[in-house]
Scaffold this motif. Structure first.
Motif, mmCIF file in Angstrom:
data_model
loop_
_atom_site.group_PDB
_atom_site.id
_atom_site.type_symbol
_atom_site.label_atom_id
_atom_site.label_comp_id
_atom_site.label_asym_id
_atom_site.label_seq_id
_atom_site.Cartn_x
_atom_site.Cartn_y
_atom_site.Cartn_z
ATOM 1 N N PRO A 181 -3.371 -32.341 4.196
ATOM 2 C CA PRO A 181 -2.353 -31.914 5.170
ATOM 3 C C PRO A 181 -3.014 -31.657 6.523
ATOM 4 C CG PRO A 181 -2.203 -30.674 3.116
ATOM 5 C CD PRO A 181 -3.470 -31.453 3.043
ATOM 6 N N PRO A 182 -2.346 -31.915 7.638
ATOM 7 C CA PRO A 182 -0.909 -32.212 7.777
ATOM 8 C C PRO A 182 -0.581 -33.697 7.820
ATOM 9 C CG PRO A 182 -1.842 -31.751 9.920
ATOM 10 C CD PRO A 182 -2.983 -31.644 8.943
ATOM 11 N N ALA A 183 -1.370 -34.545 7.173
ATOM 12 C CA ALA A 183 -1.097 -35.981 7.186
ATOM 13 C C ALA A 183 0.273 -36.271 6.570
ATOM 14 C CB ALA A 183 -2.186 -36.716 6.405
ATOM 15 N N ARG A 184 0.847 -37.377 6.962
ATOM 16 C CA ARG A 184 2.123 -37.825 6.413
ATOM 17 C C ARG A 184 1.949 -39.265 5.940
ATOM 18 N NH1 ARG A 184 6.073 -34.153 7.787
ATOM 19 N NH2 ARG A 184 7.725 -35.589 7.134
ATOM 20 N N LEU A 185 2.549 -39.578 4.804
ATOM 21 C CA LEU A 185 2.415 -40.894 4.214
ATOM 22 C C LEU A 185 3.778 -41.517 3.960
ATOM 23 C CD1 LEU A 185 -0.312 -40.161 1.489
ATOM 24 C CD2 LEU A 185 -0.659 -41.259 3.706
ATOM 25 N N HIS A 186 3.816 -42.843 3.976
ATOM 26 C CA HIS A 186 5.009 -43.553 3.541
ATOM 27 C C HIS A 186 4.975 -43.664 2.022
ATOM 28 C CE1 HIS A 186 4.745 -45.018 7.775
ATOM 29 N NE2 HIS A 186 6.060 -44.908 7.691
ATOM 30 N N ARG A 187 6.125 -43.834 1.421
ATOM 31 C CA ARG A 187 6.175 -44.070 -0.015
ATOM 32 C C ARG A 187 5.387 -45.341 -0.341
ATOM 33 N NH1 ARG A 187 9.601 -40.515 -2.361
ATOM 34 N NH2 ARG A 187 11.150 -39.552 -0.994
ATOM 35 N N GLU A 188 4.713 -45.296 -1.465
ATOM 36 C CA GLU A 188 3.823 -46.357 -1.923
ATOM 37 C C GLU A 188 2.446 -46.287 -1.283
ATOM 38 O OE1 GLU A 188 4.648 -48.054 -4.510
ATOM 39 O OE2 GLU A 188 6.686 -47.275 -4.474
ATOM 40 N N ASP A 189 2.238 -45.363 -0.321
ATOM 41 C CA ASP A 189 0.887 -45.142 0.187
ATOM 42 C C ASP A 189 0.057 -44.433 -0.883
ATOM 43 O OD1 ASP A 189 1.395 -46.357 2.569
ATOM 44 O OD2 ASP A 189 1.662 -44.509 3.721
ATOM 45 N N GLY A 190 -1.249 -44.378 -0.653
ATOM 46 C CA GLY A 190 -2.134 -43.831 -1.664
ATOM 47 C C GLY A 190 -2.698 -42.459 -1.314
ATOM 48 N N LEU A 191 -2.885 -41.647 -2.339
ATOM 49 C CA LEU A 191 -3.548 -40.351 -2.223
ATOM 50 C C LEU A 191 -4.708 -40.356 -3.213
ATOM 51 C CD1 LEU A 191 -3.500 -37.395 -1.076
ATOM 52 C CD2 LEU A 191 -2.219 -36.790 -3.138
ATOM 53 N N THR A 192 -5.903 -40.049 -2.716
ATOM 54 C CA THR A 192 -7.090 -39.996 -3.564
ATOM 55 C C THR A 192 -7.446 -38.549 -3.839
ATOM 56 O OG1 THR A 192 -7.943 -42.077 -2.662
ATOM 57 C CG2 THR A 192 -9.517 -40.639 -3.765
ATOM 58 N N VAL A 193 -7.684 -38.223 -5.099
ATOM 59 C CA VAL A 193 -8.040 -36.857 -5.476
ATOM 60 C C VAL A 193 -9.360 -36.858 -6.227
ATOM 61 C CG1 VAL A 193 -5.660 -36.029 -5.537
ATOM 62 C CG2 VAL A 193 -6.664 -36.998 -7.607
#
Length: 208
Positions: A181-193
């Motif tokens: 955060p505070p990044a914003r993503l479009h649906r289908e974008d990726g998040l790496t954990v």
């Protein structure tokens, strides 16, 4: 519910769970945060474990009290009393919000931990969201199973990086993420954990 997760998700129980089931689920997850399992872990892991414990405590506080649980269920739209869905009294991001409403326990060290929990509670709160790009939630301190389910609801692709070479076969703890955060993503974008597990203990004396 809308985009977020519920306190039921945090504990991994259904809305109809009994008080015993809620307590058992709490103990099972809190058991993964025992000091002997966290001892010697990197600072990021210790911080995530502290945050995770606060989140679990909050979930048990809300769901373990019948009055608080009923109020939360009504606000979240989980329970319908026939006259439509009741709206919540306030949200964390609005004036008049009381941290006691979500079960936070005073006295936990570190203002940064409390601030992080407040942000997470704001994410958990059942209020309408504007369509468009998705605000990236801070998932540090959540267990991987919870994060996996939530990211599926949000329509985000989840990539996991395991930090422990020889992990115990238990649910992992998220200790880092990209983007934050505070990044914003479009649906289908990726998040790496980044996921940490307690390391498996070798057999004593070399015996299988």
């Amino acid at each position: 519910m809308a985009d977020g997760i519920t306190w039921y998700d945090i504990l991994g129980v259904l809305p109809g769970a009994s008080a015993w089931e809620i307590q058992q689920a709490y103990e099972d997850k809190a058991g993964l945060l025992r000091p002997q399992l966290i001892a010697g872990a990197p600072p990021a892991v210790v911080a995530a474990a502290s945050r995770a414990q606060g989140i679990l405590d909050a979930a048990r506080r809300v769901l373990g009290d019948p009055a608080d649980r009923e109020r939360y269920d009504l606000a979240a739209g989980i329970q319908n009393r026939g006259g439509g869905l009741a709206g919540p009294d306030s949200y964390p991001s609005e004036p008049g919000w009381d941290t006691a409403d979500f079960g936070f326990v005073a006295g936990r060290p570190g203002a940064d931990v409390l601030a992080g929990l407040m942000l997470l509670a704001d994410w958990l709160a059942p209020h309408p969201r504007v369509p468009g790009r998705i605000a990236v939630p801070d998932v540090r301190g959540l267990f991987y199973s919870v994060c996996f389910e939530v990211m599926g609801r949000l329509g985000l692709r989840l990539t996991a990086v395991r930090l422990t070479e020889h992990p115990m076969p238990v649910d992992g703890l998220i200790v880092g993420q990209s983007p934050r955060p505070p990044a914003r993503l479009h649906r289908e974008d990726g998040l790496t954990v980044q996921i940490w597990h307690p390391p498996a203990r070798p057999p004593q004396g070399g015996q299988p």
